[in-house]
Design an enzyme around this catalytic site. Sequence first.
Site: not given
Ligand code: AMP
Length: 115
Positions: A31, A88, A95, A97, A101, A103
């Site tokens: 992350d 999430n 959430q 992205v 996924h 974590h």
């Molecule tokens: P969520 O909030 O559960 O959707 O988690 C999305 C995660 O993606 C967050 O913890 C971000 O820090 C991570 N994230 C976003 N962009 C990137 C990236 N380019 N490389 C690695 N992690 C990322």
Amino acid sequence: MTDETLFTKIINGAIPCDTVYEDEHTFAFRDINPGAPVHVLVVPKKPIARLTDAEPADAELLGRLLLTANKVAQMEGIAESGFRCVVNTNQDAGQTVWHLHVHVLGGRALQWPPG
Ligand code: AMP
């Protein structure tokens, strides 16, 4: 305009990442904003947007995600000390992205319940 998700671009190498593990169906990378000493995201190569979009046909893939999370925990040396898997889902969970996924968090004592 592309409908590729951020994580599909990472999987395809269009956006750089720190890869931890890859197999035919799953991909794991660190992350960018870690919330623990170990914070790895495990994603399916198939871009399911969120857990609520998973279907019975995805059952094997969902199992593979957890098996990869376990593999990552072993590789990162946190399997015995302990780790947490978090998915999430939607707004209240934060959430951000829209590509399913898991974590994988560990390397320190984690609080429960999370804030
Ligand atoms: P969520 O909030 O559960 O959707 O988690 C999305 C995660 O993606 C967050 O913890 C971000 O820090 C991570 N994230 C976003 N962009 C990137 C990236 N380019 N490389 C690695 N992690 C990322």
